[in-house]
Design a protein around this motif. Structure first.
Motif, short mmCIF file in Angstrom:
data_model
loop_
_atom_site.label_atom_id
_atom_site.label_comp_id
_atom_site.label_asym_id
_atom_site.label_seq_id
_atom_site.Cartn_x
_atom_site.Cartn_y
_atom_site.Cartn_z
N ARG A 144 58.11 63.41 45.91
CA ARG A 144 58.75 62.41 45.04
C ARG A 144 57.75 61.33 44.61
O ARG A 144 57.79 60.88 43.46
N GLU A 145 56.86 60.93 45.49
CA GLU A 145 55.83 59.95 45.11
C GLU A 145 54.93 60.53 44.02
O GLU A 145 54.56 59.83 43.08
N THR A 146 54.63 61.81 44.14
CA THR A 146 53.83 62.49 43.12
C THR A 146 54.57 62.50 41.79
O THR A 146 53.98 62.24 40.73
N ASP A 147 55.86 62.81 41.82
CA ASP A 147 56.67 62.81 40.60
C ASP A 147 56.65 61.44 39.92
O ASP A 147 56.49 61.33 38.70
N VAL A 148 56.82 60.39 40.73
CA VAL A 148 56.86 59.03 40.18
C VAL A 148 55.52 58.67 39.54
O VAL A 148 55.49 58.13 38.43
N LEU A 149 54.41 58.98 40.20
CA LEU A 149 53.10 58.68 39.62
C LEU A 149 52.84 59.51 38.37
O LEU A 149 52.24 59.03 37.40
N ARG A 150 53.31 60.76 38.38
CA ARG A 150 53.09 61.62 37.22
C ARG A 150 53.79 61.05 35.99
O ARG A 150 53.24 61.05 34.88
N ALA A 189 48.59 51.26 38.14
CA ALA A 189 47.65 51.95 37.25
C ALA A 189 46.47 52.52 38.03
O ALA A 189 46.02 53.64 37.77
N GLU A 190 46.01 51.77 39.02
CA GLU A 190 44.89 52.25 39.83
C GLU A 190 45.33 53.43 40.70
O GLU A 190 44.57 54.38 40.90
N ALA A 191 46.55 53.38 41.21
CA ALA A 191 47.07 54.49 42.02
C ALA A 191 47.14 55.76 41.17
O ALA A 191 46.80 56.86 41.65
N ARG A 196 44.97 61.01 39.95
CA ARG A 196 44.51 61.96 38.93
C ARG A 196 43.08 62.41 39.23
O ARG A 196 42.76 63.59 39.13
N ASP A 197 42.21 61.46 39.60
CA ASP A 197 40.81 61.79 39.89
C ASP A 197 40.70 62.77 41.06
O ASP A 197 39.81 63.61 41.10
N HIS A 198 41.61 62.67 42.02
CA HIS A 198 41.59 63.57 43.17
C HIS A 198 42.35 64.87 42.89
O HIS A 198 42.34 65.77 43.72
N GLY A 199 42.97 64.96 41.72
CA GLY A 199 43.69 66.19 41.38
C GLY A 199 45.03 66.33 42.04
O GLY A 199 45.54 67.43 42.21
N TRP A 200 45.66 65.21 42.40
CA TRP A 200 46.92 65.27 43.13
C TRP A 200 48.14 65.27 42.22
O TRP A 200 49.26 65.43 42.71
N LEU A 201 47.95 65.09 40.91
CA LEU A 201 49.11 64.98 40.02
C LEU A 201 49.40 66.25 39.24
O LEU A 201 50.35 66.29 38.47
N LEU A 202 48.57 67.27 39.41
CA LEU A 202 48.86 68.53 38.72
C LEU A 202 50.11 69.16 39.29
O LEU A 202 50.32 69.12 40.49
N THR A 203 50.95 69.74 38.42
CA THR A 203 52.19 70.34 38.89
C THR A 203 51.89 71.60 39.66
O THR A 203 50.89 72.25 39.43
#
Length: 203
Positions: A144-150, A189-191, A196-203
């Motif tokens: 869910r945290e990933t969804d919110v940041l995405r 914004a920094e989060a 994104r830089d670490h590749g954690w937001l890809l579905t």
């Protein structure tokens, strides 16, 4: 002759890669697509043996396309070739069944060799990216945290995010606060940028 598919939403990049690979005597680019959801059909139609997939494409991203391809045509090998050399993408791609992961500025000779090695059943991973992946580790974010940041990538308000994810604004604030803490960021914004830089937001 190794039959190759190129999947990239940038036609110029596809064309350049196809020209380079077709110069190799044992490689033949038999199909090109610009969307991830076109990969499986093209692989089946053209008898592709190695599929080179970009990470970020419309329809399906490269990781999801690799996952579909593993289910539908398990004999086809996957090599991720991307601009986005991010550790999290590497981990997700390998978990999805990719045999290799290299960045687009890989020299032509090395790229061709990577295709051959993947075709032989070997794994090929950009060494710098492999080291980075070990350093970063798995994503600390919940689903869910990933969804919110995405959703926050587009810069919407808390209300916008809540509406899109069908959550209360308070719940969204809690997830954002938690994500900020886990990424070591100071702001939302920094989060987003760090994730994104670490590749954690890809579905």
């Amino acid at each position: 002759m190794i039959r190759v598919l190129l999947a990239d939403d940038q036609a110029l990049v596809r064309g350049a890669m196809a020209a380079l690979l077709d110069m190799e005597p044992d490689l033949r680019v038999v199909a090109e697509v610009g969307r991830g959801d076109e990969v499986v059909a093209a692989v089946r139609e053209h008898g592709v043996q190695v599929a080179l997939l970009d990470v970020e494409m419309p329809g399906l991203d490269g990781v999801a396309a690799a996952r579909e391809l593993r289910r539908a045509v398990p004999g086809c090998r996957v090599l991720m070739v991307t601009t986005f050399g991010r550790a999290g993408y590497l981990r997700q791609a390998m978990a999805a069944g990719a045999s290799g992961f290299v960045v687009k500025d890989t020299p032509a000779r090395q790229l061709a060799d990577a295709v051959r090695r993947v075709h032989e059943g070997l794994r090929v991973v950009d060494p710098a990216l492999a080291a980075q992946s070990l350093a970063y580790g798995d994503s600390p974010l919940t689903e869910r945290e990933t969804d919110v940041l995405r959703v926050a990538v587009d810069g919407g308000t808390v209300a916008d995010i809540a509406r899109e994810l069908r959550l209360s604004e308070g719940t969204v604030r809690n997830h954002l606060s938690s994500a900020i803490g886990k990424t070591g960021a100071r702001t939302r914004a920094e989060a987003v940028r760090l994730a994104r830089d670490h590749g954690w937001l890809l579905t």
